[in-house]
Design a protein around this motif. Structure first.
Motif, mmCIF file in Angstrom:
data_model
loop_
_atom_site.group_PDB
_atom_site.id
_atom_site.type_symbol
_atom_site.label_atom_id
_atom_site.label_comp_id
_atom_site.label_asym_id
_atom_site.label_seq_id
_atom_site.Cartn_x
_atom_site.Cartn_y
_atom_site.Cartn_z
ATOM 1 N N GLY A 150 0.925 -1.037 -0.203
ATOM 2 C CA GLY A 150 0.410 -0.231 0.040
ATOM 3 C C GLY A 150 0.805 1.312 0.256
ATOM 4 N N ARG A 151 1.769 1.454 1.372
ATOM 5 C CA ARG A 151 2.914 2.367 0.624
ATOM 6 C C ARG A 151 3.575 2.883 -0.209
ATOM 7 N NH1 ARG A 151 5.052 3.777 6.143
ATOM 8 N NH2 ARG A 151 6.424 1.794 5.956
ATOM 9 N N GLY A 152 4.175 1.720 -0.690
ATOM 10 C CA GLY A 152 4.279 1.520 -2.347
ATOM 11 C C GLY A 152 3.835 2.229 -3.698
ATOM 12 N N GLU A 153 2.360 1.208 -3.676
ATOM 13 C CA GLU A 153 1.341 1.722 -4.922
ATOM 14 C C GLU A 153 0.825 3.510 -4.051
ATOM 15 O OE1 GLU A 153 -2.058 -0.825 -5.079
ATOM 16 O OE2 GLU A 153 -2.587 0.124 -2.986
ATOM 17 N N ALA A 154 1.241 4.276 -3.221
ATOM 18 C CA ALA A 154 0.490 5.716 -3.197
ATOM 19 C C ALA A 154 1.984 6.214 -3.573
ATOM 20 C CB ALA A 154 0.764 5.579 -1.264
ATOM 21 N N PHE A 155 2.846 6.126 -3.561
ATOM 22 C CA PHE A 155 3.945 6.125 -4.628
ATOM 23 C C PHE A 155 4.213 6.609 -6.038
ATOM 24 C CE2 PHE A 155 5.939 6.933 -0.094
ATOM 25 C CZ PHE A 155 6.036 7.534 -0.174
ATOM 26 N N ASP A 156 3.788 5.018 -6.351
ATOM 27 C CA ASP A 156 3.736 4.808 -7.829
ATOM 28 C C ASP A 156 2.326 5.707 -8.513
ATOM 29 O OD1 ASP A 156 4.327 2.887 -9.853
ATOM 30 O OD2 ASP A 156 3.199 1.822 -9.670
ATOM 31 N N TYR A 157 1.933 5.989 -7.968
ATOM 32 C CA TYR A 157 0.143 7.104 -8.309
ATOM 33 C C TYR A 157 0.913 7.951 -8.322
ATOM 34 C CZ TYR A 157 -4.870 7.177 -8.312
ATOM 35 O OH TYR A 157 -6.529 7.897 -8.274
ATOM 36 N N LEU A 158 1.192 8.466 -7.618
ATOM 37 C CA LEU A 158 2.005 9.958 -7.511
ATOM 38 C C LEU A 158 3.044 10.200 -8.420
ATOM 39 C CD1 LEU A 158 3.274 10.837 -3.276
ATOM 40 C CD2 LEU A 158 0.897 11.468 -5.207
ATOM 41 N N MET A 159 3.932 8.797 -9.025
ATOM 42 C CA MET A 159 4.799 8.755 -10.104
ATOM 43 C C MET A 159 4.053 8.862 -11.317
ATOM 44 S SD MET A 159 8.259 8.463 -8.708
ATOM 45 C CE MET A 159 8.257 6.636 -8.471
ATOM 46 N N GLY A 160 2.571 8.946 -11.465
ATOM 47 C CA GLY A 160 2.206 8.528 -12.588
ATOM 48 C C GLY A 160 2.152 7.288 -13.191
ATOM 49 N N GLU A 161 2.615 5.966 -12.511
ATOM 50 C CA GLU A 161 3.013 4.674 -12.581
ATOM 51 C C GLU A 161 3.325 4.715 -14.051
ATOM 52 O OE1 GLU A 161 -2.201 4.011 -12.259
ATOM 53 O OE2 GLU A 161 -1.922 2.820 -10.351
ATOM 54 N N LYS A 162 4.581 4.632 -14.029
ATOM 55 C CA LYS A 162 5.290 4.834 -15.328
ATOM 56 C C LYS A 162 6.878 4.870 -14.908
ATOM 57 C CE LYS A 162 5.238 8.650 -17.452
ATOM 58 N NZ LYS A 162 6.244 9.873 -17.374
ATOM 59 N N THR A 163 7.587 4.154 -15.716
ATOM 60 C CA THR A 163 9.156 4.337 -15.259
ATOM 61 C C THR A 163 9.569 5.819 -16.001
ATOM 62 O OG1 THR A 163 9.419 1.702 -15.587
ATOM 63 C CG2 THR A 163 11.490 3.622 -16.090
ATOM 64 N N ILE A 164 9.912 6.169 -15.074
ATOM 65 C CA ILE A 164 10.724 7.862 -15.007
ATOM 66 C C ILE A 164 11.730 8.145 -15.708
ATOM 67 C CG2 ILE A 164 8.676 8.493 -13.717
ATOM 68 C CD1 ILE A 164 11.069 9.750 -11.814
ATOM 69 N N ASP A 165 12.527 9.248 -16.338
ATOM 70 C CA ASP A 165 13.495 8.643 -17.031
ATOM 71 C C ASP A 165 15.004 7.818 -15.954
ATOM 72 O OD1 ASP A 165 12.654 9.498 -19.318
ATOM 73 O OD2 ASP A 165 12.931 11.530 -19.366
ATOM 74 N N ILE A 166 14.702 9.254 -14.596
ATOM 75 C CA ILE A 166 15.875 8.533 -13.815
ATOM 76 C C ILE A 166 15.937 7.245 -13.191
ATOM 77 C CG2 ILE A 166 14.248 9.727 -12.302
ATOM 78 C CD1 ILE A 166 18.468 10.004 -12.423
ATOM 79 N N SER A 167 15.023 6.459 -13.125
ATOM 80 C CA SER A 167 14.410 5.430 -12.791
ATOM 81 C C SER A 167 15.092 4.779 -14.056
ATOM 82 C CB SER A 167 12.827 5.074 -12.563
ATOM 83 O OG SER A 167 12.773 5.675 -11.854
ATOM 84 N N GLU A 168 15.077 5.350 -15.183
ATOM 85 C CA GLU A 168 15.716 3.890 -16.252
ATOM 86 C C GLU A 168 17.146 4.199 -16.209
ATOM 87 O OE1 GLU A 168 13.124 2.419 -18.914
ATOM 88 O OE2 GLU A 168 14.915 1.694 -19.132
ATOM 89 N N ASN A 169 17.495 5.252 -16.170
ATOM 90 C CA ASN A 169 18.885 5.310 -15.591
ATOM 91 C C ASN A 169 19.344 4.808 -14.812
ATOM 92 O OD1 ASN A 169 21.377 6.124 -16.817
ATOM 93 N ND2 ASN A 169 20.267 8.557 -16.287
ATOM 94 N N ALA A 170 18.639 4.334 -13.844
ATOM 95 C CA ALA A 170 18.351 3.402 -12.766
ATOM 96 C C ALA A 170 19.213 2.207 -12.313
ATOM 97 C CB ALA A 170 17.794 3.686 -11.695
ATOM 98 N N ALA A 171 18.115 1.795 -13.565
ATOM 99 C CA ALA A 171 17.975 0.403 -13.657
ATOM 100 C C ALA A 171 19.090 0.053 -15.102
ATOM 101 C CB ALA A 171 17.119 0.419 -14.789
ATOM 102 N N LYS A 172 19.458 1.006 -15.997
ATOM 103 C CA LYS A 172 21.472 0.538 -16.699
ATOM 104 C C LYS A 172 22.343 1.017 -16.015
ATOM 105 C CE LYS A 172 23.366 3.335 -20.188
ATOM 106 N NZ LYS A 172 23.623 4.210 -21.068
ATOM 107 N N VAL A 173 22.454 1.415 -14.554
ATOM 108 C CA VAL A 173 23.459 1.674 -13.688
ATOM 109 C C VAL A 173 23.552 -0.100 -13.436
ATOM 110 C CG1 VAL A 173 23.994 2.927 -11.548
ATOM 111 C CG2 VAL A 173 23.224 4.296 -13.646
ATOM 112 N N ALA A 174 22.652 -0.353 -13.073
ATOM 113 C CA ALA A 174 22.592 -1.461 -11.819
ATOM 114 C C ALA A 174 22.651 -2.339 -13.023
ATOM 115 C CB ALA A 174 20.648 -1.388 -11.513
ATOM 116 N N ALA A 175 21.974 -2.721 -13.973
ATOM 117 C CA ALA A 175 22.522 -4.136 -14.878
ATOM 118 C C ALA A 175 24.108 -3.406 -14.989
ATOM 119 C CB ALA A 175 21.673 -3.627 -16.110
ATOM 120 N N SER A 176 24.722 -2.875 -15.312
ATOM 121 C CA SER A 176 26.481 -2.417 -15.697
ATOM 122 C C SER A 176 26.826 -3.268 -14.428
ATOM 123 C CB SER A 176 26.741 -1.210 -15.317
ATOM 124 O OG SER A 176 26.371 -0.113 -16.640
ATOM 125 N N MET A 177 26.604 -2.660 -12.820
ATOM 126 C CA MET A 177 26.949 -3.269 -11.131
ATOM 127 C C MET A 177 27.421 -4.308 -11.314
ATOM 128 S SD MET A 177 25.818 -0.391 -9.157
ATOM 129 C CE MET A 177 27.223 1.446 -9.184
#
Ligand code: ATP
Ligand code: MG
Length: 249
Positions: free
Chosen positions: A36-63
């Motif tokens: 419930g706490r998580g989905e509240a934040f998802d709602y605030l962000m528009g329930e999509k992957t924002i650019d900065i999180s896309e970038n974080a996923a790329k960095v995570a993959a490299s690591m």
């Protein structure tokens, strides 16, 4: 059955998966509240992957590609939502998978490990925990010497703040997936992907496949480019701008 035409179809489907996981003994009751706490934040962000999180996923993959002993930590919510995707990611890297529970019970560990094996995991750690993460009380400290205990990079989708901190103190590089950019987990991790695990795990896998052929130097430079504090600032600024623009309507 949720009608496909329901405006909150996706979100209700996720809830249904968690409720099913709870009834099957995979999800702990407190996992439903955490969601419930998580989905509240998802709602605030528009329930999509924002650019900065896309970038974080790329960095995570490299690591994860650079790691010598990467481990993906799986808990009840993660198993109920993305068991198959975690197994697929672990094969793509390749990385180990360990079941690691905050509210540990041997039965739940076994049931989650069975689910991961059903989804194709050849080896699942966690059932034979023989080490403790220093600085944590109770059974939430338990882990396996060949798994999380000896890992250099740990991917923790939905981790508790305390344990995230303890893993950092143990010298691990910690990659967290957490929809709350203000949580202690988000603030303690080396890389925080502020996104829903449903989207984040497949995203990391996509980046792993894209970056797999890259030279080591290139991966190192992607990994070193990351500043988690400023990334979290950007996420907060994205949310506040979005809320302001919605308030203007
Ligand atoms: P912390 O201990 O880090 O301060 P917390 O106590 O607020 O955080 P926990 O209950 O420890 O939170 O863990 C739940 C966390 O998981 C929350 O921060 C929530 O935002 C996040 N979360 C829940 N569901 C999802 C999901 N589907 N995808 C990503 N994050 C999620
Ligand atoms: Mg917590």
């Amino acid at each position: 059955m949720i009608p496909r035409t329901h405006p909150r179809y996706e979100s209700l489907l996720i809830r249904e998966k968690l409720v099913r996981g709870f009834r099957e003994g995979i999800v702990h009751e407190s996992g439903l509240i955490a969601h419930g706490r998580g989905e509240a934040f998802d709602y605030l962000m528009g329930e999509k992957t924002i650019d900065i999180s896309e970038n974080a996923a790329k960095v995570a993959a490299s690591m994860l590609l650079l790691a010598k002993n990467p481990v993906i930590s799986v808990n009840g919510n993660v198993a109920a939502l993305v068991a198959k995707e975690c197994v697929s990611l672990s094969k793509a890297i390749p990385a180990k998978i360990e079941v690691n529970l905050f509210h540990r019970s041997e039965k739940r560990i076994r049931d989650i490990a069975d689910l991961l094996r059903k989804e194709g995991a050849e080896m699942v750690y966690g059932e034979n925990a023989d080490k403790r993460i220093p600085g944590l009380d109770h059974d939430r400290a338990l882990c396996e010497s060949e798994g999380i205990f000896s890992a250099d990079v740990v991917l923790v989708p939905l981790e508790d703040g305390d344990r995230c901190e303890a893993l950092r103190k143990l010298g691990k590089v910690v990659i967290a997936i957490d929809l709350n950019p203000l949580s202690r987990t988000a603030r303690t991790a080396d890389v925080t992907i502020v996104d829903n695990v449903i989207r984040a795990i497949p995203n990391i896998e996509r980046w792993v496949k894209k970056l797999k052929g890259c030279e080591k130097e290139e991966l190192v430079s992607i990994a070193n480019s990351w500043d988690n504090r400023s990334a979290l600032k950007e996420v907060l600024s994205y949310i506040s701008k979005r809320l302001n623009s919605l308030a203007d309507i």
